[in-house]
Design an enzyme around this catalytic site. Structure first.
Site: not given
Ligand code: OAD
Length: 320
Positions: A75-78, A150, A152, A169, A245
């Site tokens: 899963p992503d974060f936000r 990432n 991972d 990170h 994001s």
């Molecule tokens: P976010 O969860 O903030 O953003 C992920 C983005 O990817 C969002 O805009 C989603 O809409 C998009 N997304 C998800 N799945 C997708 C898909 N299948 N196709 C296209 N877009 C998709 O994650 P990050 O930006 O990586 O810190 O967050 C940054 C940091 O915040 C991370 O590195 C983490 C967290 O605190 C650590 O791991 C230490």
């Protein structure tokens, strides 16, 4: 010197702003860029990006985030509902980002270690087509650098060479003591975390510190390599931003540091950051796997991509 510990949250906010900032932006640009657009607009966008890659780009800078790995099952974060930060109730954290907060970790490392147990590279997840696409950019001599947020390790697993990868990170590849800084054997730390034998304590004489993989937490500095490679950013001839994001700084800032005339392409579910504010911006909305498939087709690289995928499966013993 650290400010007084008024509350954990206040302090971590202060530190985040001085070093590693999570800044929520308003969505002023998402109104200008319908992320899906019409199918016709989207395919025109893909065709023109492909032709630019083929004919002009030889120094592509790629910035990626957690959306890159959702197709691998992480899963992503936000993302509302499915993102990690909406699903941490069981840890009873004071606020979601505490799971990556160095001060919180010192008090209670269990939430992070539970997450790490699942995320350790090479245990549960494998690279997807988007990671293989980045490897293909490298094979084709087009890749300048991949900047990833990432942890991972899927870019490494896909074979992006170390010298083309900035793990901004941090990563699980090394581990150190949070008190004395002593390096610890990453294999031993991995075994302990995966087996749930945590916290791992420092072995240095008299040190009672907890050991953690060298993931950059809120409140910690980014690795020096992040700043070293910054010098190359102005020489980029195409910026590709995928699955992030762009809310976390200083990482997000790179997207605004490429030359004003350098084309910027965003491959993401929604418009983010300052995309749409420059004439040379393109937003390819929707699921990135689909976009990557279409871009690969437009580039005429389908067979090469399949070969990379197959090769990975053979080498990792994951052949399906
Ligand atoms: P976010 O969860 O903030 O953003 C992920 C983005 O990817 C969002 O805009 C989603 O809409 C998009 N997304 C998800 N799945 C997708 C898909 N299948 N196709 C296209 N877009 C998709 O994650 P990050 O930006 O990586 O810190 O967050 C940054 C940091 O915040 C991370 O590195 C983490 C967290 O605190 C650590 O791991 C230490």
């Amino acid at each position: 010197m650290q400010p007084c510990l008024l509350t954990l949250r206040l302090v971590s906010r202060f530190i985040r702003c001085s070093r590693w900032c999570a800044v929520r932006r308003d969505d002023q640009y998402s109104r200008r860029w319908s992320s899906s657009g019409s199918d016709k607009q989207l395919s025109q966008g893909i065709e023109s990006v492909a032709s630019y890659i083929k004919q002009q780009a030889s120094n592509i800078l790629v910035m990626v985030g957690a959306g890159m790995s959702t197709p691998s099952g992480i899963p992503d974060f936000r993302s509302p509902g499915t993102g990690l930060y909406d699903n941490l109730q069981k840890y009873d954290l004071p606020y979601p980002e505490a799971i990556f907060d160095i001060h919180y970790f010192m008090m209670d490392p269990r939430p992070f270690f539970t997450l790490a147990q699942d995320l350790y590279p090479g245990v549960n997840y494998k690279p997807n087509i988007a990671h293989h696409f980045l490897r293909l950019l490298h094979e084709e001599g087009k890749l300048q650098m991949v900047y990833t947020q990432n942890i991972d390790g899927l870019e490494r697993l896909a074979g992006i060479p170390e010298e083309k990868l900035v793990e901004a990170h941090g990563s699980f590849a090394t581990a150190s003591c949070t008190l004395c800084g002593r390096r610890h054997d990453a294999g031993r730390v991995k075994k302990a975390v995966v087996e749930g034998d945590v916290p791992v304590m420092c072995e240095a004489a008299k040190c009672k510190g907890k050991v953690k993989p060298d993931i950059v937490f809120f409140g910690e500095n980014l690795p020096s390599v992040f700043w070293d490679y910054h010098l190359q950013v102005p020489f980029t001839d195409l910026l590709l931003v995928m699955g992030t994001s762009l809310e976390v700084y200083p990482f997000a800032k790179i997207a605004d540091e490429v030359g004003r005339k350098t084309p910027r392409v965003l491959i993401n579910l929604s418009a983010v950051g300052s995309f749409g504010s420059r004439d040379n911006d393109t937003v390819l909305g929707g699921d990135l796997v689909q976009t990557v498939e279409e871009l690969t087709k437009a580039l005429g690289w389908e067979e090469k991509l399949r070969a990379l995928e197959k090769n990975y499966s053979l080498q990792s013993g994951n052949e399906e």
